[in-house]
Structure formats: C-alpha cells, structure tokens
Design an enzyme around this catalytic site. Structure first.
Site, short mmCIF file in Angstrom:
data_model
loop_
_atom_site.label_atom_id
_atom_site.label_comp_id
_atom_site.label_asym_id
_atom_site.label_seq_id
_atom_site.Cartn_x
_atom_site.Cartn_y
_atom_site.Cartn_z
N ASP A 208 -7.01 -2.41 -7.32
CA ASP A 208 -7.55 -2.93 -6.07
C ASP A 208 -7.90 -4.40 -6.25
O ASP A 208 -8.15 -4.85 -7.37
CB ASP A 208 -8.79 -2.15 -5.63
CG ASP A 208 -9.06 -2.37 -4.15
OD1 ASP A 208 -8.46 -1.67 -3.31
OD2 ASP A 208 -9.84 -3.28 -3.81
N ARG B 51 0.82 -1.21 0.00
CA ARG B 51 0.00 0.00 0.00
C ARG B 51 0.86 1.27 0.00
O ARG B 51 0.51 2.27 0.60
CB ARG B 51 -0.97 0.02 1.21
CG ARG B 51 -1.77 -1.26 1.39
CD ARG B 51 -2.73 -1.54 0.25
NE ARG B 51 -3.81 -0.60 0.15
CZ ARG B 51 -4.98 -0.71 0.79
NH1 ARG B 51 -5.21 -1.74 1.57
NH2 ARG B 51 -5.92 0.18 0.63
N TYR C 55 -15.15 -11.04 1.00
CA TYR C 55 -15.71 -9.72 0.67
C TYR C 55 -16.99 -9.87 -0.14
O TYR C 55 -17.98 -9.17 0.07
CB TYR C 55 -14.71 -8.89 -0.14
CG TYR C 55 -13.74 -8.12 0.72
CD1 TYR C 55 -14.18 -7.07 1.54
CD2 TYR C 55 -12.39 -8.42 0.71
CE1 TYR C 55 -13.28 -6.37 2.33
CE2 TYR C 55 -11.48 -7.72 1.51
CZ TYR C 55 -11.94 -6.70 2.32
OH TYR C 55 -11.06 -6.02 3.10
O1 CP3 Z 1 0.07 0.77 -3.08
C1 CP3 Z 1 -0.49 -0.29 -3.32
O2 CP3 Z 1 -0.38 -1.27 -2.58
C2 CP3 Z 1 -1.24 -0.46 -4.63
C3 CP3 Z 1 -2.65 -0.26 -4.59
C4 CP3 Z 1 -3.57 -1.12 -3.75
C5 CP3 Z 1 -4.79 -0.64 -3.26
N1 CP3 Z 1 -5.46 -1.65 -2.68
C6 CP3 Z 1 -5.27 0.75 -3.44
C7 CP3 Z 1 -6.33 1.27 -2.56
C8 CP3 Z 1 -3.47 -2.48 -3.36
C9 CP3 Z 1 -2.34 -3.47 -3.56
C10 CP3 Z 1 -4.69 -2.80 -2.69
C11 CP3 Z 1 -5.00 -4.15 -2.19
C12 CP3 Z 1 -6.18 -4.33 -1.33
N2 CP3 Z 1 -7.41 -3.75 -1.45
C13 CP3 Z 1 -6.24 -5.26 -0.26
C14 CP3 Z 1 -5.11 -6.19 0.14
C15 CP3 Z 1 -4.08 -5.52 0.94
C16 CP3 Z 1 -4.49 -5.25 2.36
O3 CP3 Z 1 -4.42 -4.05 2.73
O4 CP3 Z 1 -4.81 -6.19 3.06
C17 CP3 Z 1 -7.52 -5.17 0.31
C18 CP3 Z 1 -8.02 -5.95 1.49
C19 CP3 Z 1 -8.26 -4.22 -0.46
C20 CP3 Z 1 -9.69 -3.82 -0.30
C21 CP3 Z 1 -9.83 -2.39 0.02
N3 CP3 Z 1 -9.58 -1.35 -0.88
C22 CP3 Z 1 -10.26 -1.78 1.23
C23 CP3 Z 1 -10.62 -2.55 2.48
C24 CP3 Z 1 -10.27 -0.39 1.04
C25 CP3 Z 1 -10.76 0.68 1.96
C26 CP3 Z 1 -9.89 0.96 3.11
C27 CP3 Z 1 -8.50 1.41 2.73
O5 CP3 Z 1 -7.61 0.57 2.84
O6 CP3 Z 1 -8.30 2.55 2.32
C28 CP3 Z 1 -9.79 -0.15 -0.27
C29 CP3 Z 1 -9.61 1.18 -0.90
C30 CP3 Z 1 -8.26 1.50 -1.44
N4 CP3 Z 1 -7.49 0.65 -2.17
C31 CP3 Z 1 -7.60 2.74 -1.34
C32 CP3 Z 1 -6.40 2.62 -2.05
C33 CP3 Z 1 -5.37 3.68 -2.29
C34 CP3 Z 1 -8.14 3.97 -0.65
C35 CP3 Z 1 -9.06 4.71 -1.55
C36 CP3 Z 1 -8.98 6.21 -1.30
O7 CP3 Z 1 -9.11 6.59 -0.13
O8 CP3 Z 1 -8.75 6.93 -2.26
#
Ligand code: CP3
Length: 338
Positions: free
Chosen positions: A72, A22, A145
């Site tokens: 994502d 992330r 999910y």
């Molecule tokens: O930098 C990176 O790792 C690349 C991008 C990336 C995102 N999500 C962008 C994102 C990656 C590899 C993920 C994987 C992801 N997404 C996982 C597995 C990794 C982990 O953290 O366990 C999971 C469980 C998700 C599902 C997900 N996506 C959730 C639960 C959320 C909301 C909460 C949060 O983490 O912000 C997201 C949204 C998300 N995915 C954001 C980003 C940058 C935030 C969106 C925003 O606020 O603009």
C-alpha cells in the site's frame, strides 16, 4: 521478453499489453480468503508469503501482462513512525501529525527494518513471475493523507495547513521525496522491473502550485531512480491533474504517463512527446457495466491511442463490485484488437 517490458524498449504491438490498477485484492474471492488469515490489512502487507500469493492471484486467474506488488502507499508513513490503520469499509486512519513538528515525530530509524518484508515479497514474486511493478505514492498524495489523517472529500485540513505554512510544507515534501526514493530504490534492488508512482490526489493541487508541489518532487524522485537505474521503466499517474498532464509528461522524466478517464486521448496523444508511453484510461465503472459500453470503451481507447505505444489499463483502480466475467471479457477483447 514480456510484451510489457518490450514496449519500454521501443517495440510496438497491435494489441497492447494490459494490467489493471488495484488488480490484486478487493474484487477477488481468493484474495478475501487470504485476507481472513491476517487480523489487519497491514499485517497482510508485511507477510511476504501471503502478500506474494495475493500479488500472483490476478496473473494466474486472468493472465495479465504484469503483476503489481501487493502493498500500500501508506506503508511509508507507517515506516516513518506515524501510526496507520485500516478499518473495514472505512479506509485508512493515521495518527495526528502536526506539520510544524513533523521532524520530531517522524524518523528513518526503523524505516528499512519495517519495510524489509515488502522487499522480501518482491523476491518471492520474482521467483515465480515477471514482470513485476513496484510502486509508491507521490510526495503530494502521501502528504495529504499524513496531514489529514484519513481520506476526505477535499483534504481541507491538509491543504489549509500547506497554504498557511508553505515553507515547512516544502521541507515536508522534500523529506517525503527522500523516503519515497529510498523505498523505490530498494524495490528495484529486490527485483521490481518497473515502478509506478501513484499521485491519486493530484487533482486536489491548485494549478498555481503544481510546479512546486507535484512536478519538482516527482522530478527529484525520477532523477534519484535514474541515477542508479538509467533505463528503469517509470510510470507516473497524476490523477486529475488536468491540462498540466502536458508539463508532467514533458518535464518530469517518466517513461510513461497513466491517464485518468477524464483525459481526451486525441488531445493527449497530439500534445505529448511521441516517445512517451501512454497508459489508461477506461472508466472503472464501464468495466463494472460490461457489455456494449465495455466494447465501445475499449475500441475508443484503441482508436485514441493509434500510432503510439500504449498500455491498456483503467483510469483508476478496479472497483470491488466489478464482475469477474467483465474482467475476463475485457482481456479477451483487448487481446483481439488489431
Ligand atoms: O492491486 C494493486 O494495485 C496492488 C495493491 C495496492 C493496494 N493499494 C492494496 C489495497 C495498491 C497499488 C494500492 C495503492 C493505493 N493505496 C492508493 C493509490 C491508488 C488509488 O487507488 O488511487 C491509495 C490512494 C491507497 C490508500 C488506500 N489503501 C485506501 C484509500 C484504502 C481503503 C479503500 C480501498 O481502496 O479499499 C486502502 C486499502 C487497500 N489497499 C486495500 C487493498 C487491497 C483494501 C483492504 C481490504 O479491504 O482488505
């Protein structure tokens, strides 16, 4: 060749290659600027120029050893026809899915069309930097999910239906295994140099079901990828899997395992095959804290990983409140390791 990829070819280094889960997104002000240009988070994931820009931001700012695709894990349910949205500050929301009728609700008919912008993002990033890590969620984590409809404390609804309708749940995991394999193969064809499989909720799988619900589907994905790309660097991240990390590391065929912060490194190092690359496992809150705890954390990982190939990373993703100066400090300290 980059340090990150060289490690998978058997080279060893005093100071390990590093990247952070992330690393693109939430914690960066330049990300928040780009984010404003899109109404929804998924719009950003499906805008190749902007997604490529965000992928490169942490590389430009910190000089990490690998970029990770900005996308994502939930683009897969979206591409299969389950409606996915992200409400600010609340996390993902998915339209209700009934396990017993998943085959009528989900389909591959628009799968590649929907995911085409993701592959285009990869091509744009690869024109500017290398290596690039592509990724997907694992079948188990995606299934949770998709059946729960959101992230909850214990994924109780999803797990209950999995136990009650075990045979259909297995068919569902096989269906997801196919979707994930196809998505990952396309990512590598587009130029991804390595793949990470995020099993973020492996810790919610009871030990008695780990073989069936985690190890077998993961092995099937690894086999599908290796059939086409025999030497592809593949990292598995079964977060919270506990002692079953040993069977995961030994049996599923990944080249590296990413360890959460709860895994004792000495134990993992002693019991996992010597050729297996380890990744991790600094607690993300130690990075938020910075200072002495950060220094000690890095030193202790370096000692724990002694004598084997490893990639410096966190035990989970970078938290939004992480001070950027702590990320810089962390890079400096890891580069100085001897
Ligand atoms: O930098 C990176 O790792 C690349 C991008 C990336 C995102 N999500 C962008 C994102 C990656 C590899 C993920 C994987 C992801 N997404 C996982 C597995 C990794 C982990 O953290 O366990 C999971 C469980 C998700 C599902 C997900 N996506 C959730 C639960 C959320 C909301 C909460 C949060 O983490 O912000 C997201 C949204 C998300 N995915 C954001 C980003 C940058 C935030 C969106 C925003 O606020 O603009």
């Amino acid at each position: 060749m980059s340090k990150f990829l060289a490690l998978f070819e058997g080279d060893t280094f005093q100071s390990p290659p590093l990247w952070f889960m992330r690393q693109a997104g939430r914690s960066l002000p330049e990300y928040r600027e780009v984010r404003k240009k899109c109404t929804t988070f998924l719009d950003l994931c499906y805008s190749p120029e902007l997604a490529a820009k965000v992928t490169l931001q942490p590389i430009d700012r910190f000089g990490f050893d690998a970029a990770i695709l900005f996308s994502d894990i939930l683009v897969i349910p979206d591409a299969l026809g389950q409606h996915v949205s992200f409400e600010d500050g609340k996390g993902p929301r998915l339209s209700p899915l009934s396990l017993s009728s998943f085959q009528r609700t989900l389909s591959f008919s628009h799968f590649f069309e929907k995911l085409a912008p993701v592959y285009e993002t990869i091509r744009l990033v690869k024109a500017k930097t290398s290596p690039l890590i592509g990724f997907s969620g694992s079948p188990w984590t995606l299934a949770l999910y998709m059946l729960e409809g959101e992230g909850t404390r214990d994924f109780g609804k999803a797990k209950q239906v999995a136990f009650s309708e075990e045979a259909t749940f297995s068919t569902f995991l096989t269906f997801l295994t196919e979707a994930i394999s196809l998505h990952l193969i396309e990512q590598v064809r587009a130029g991804a140099d390595a793949i990470q499989l995020f099993d973020s909720w492996a810790g919610h799988c009871p030990a008695a079901y780990v073989q069936k619900w985690i190890l077998e589907p993961t092995k099937a994905i690894v086999t599908a990828l290796r059939k086409e790309f025999p030497t592809l660097p593949l990292i598995g991240f079964p977060k919270g899997i506990g002692a079953n990390i040993l069977s995961y590391g030994r049996d599923v065929g990944v080249s590296a395992v990413s360890l959460d912060a709860g895994v004792p490194l000495g134990w993992a190092s002693e019991n996992l095959p010597k050729s297996l690359i380890l990744q991790g496992n600094l607690d993300p809150l130690v990075l938020v804290a910075g200072g002495e705890p950060l220094k000690r954390g890095i030193e202790s990982i370096h000692q724990g990983m002694k004598g084997r190939p490893y990639i410096f990373n966190l035990g989970h993703g970078v938290l939004p409140q992480t001070p950027l100066t702590h990320l810089e400090e962390c890079v400096k300290l890891v580069r100085a390791l001897a």
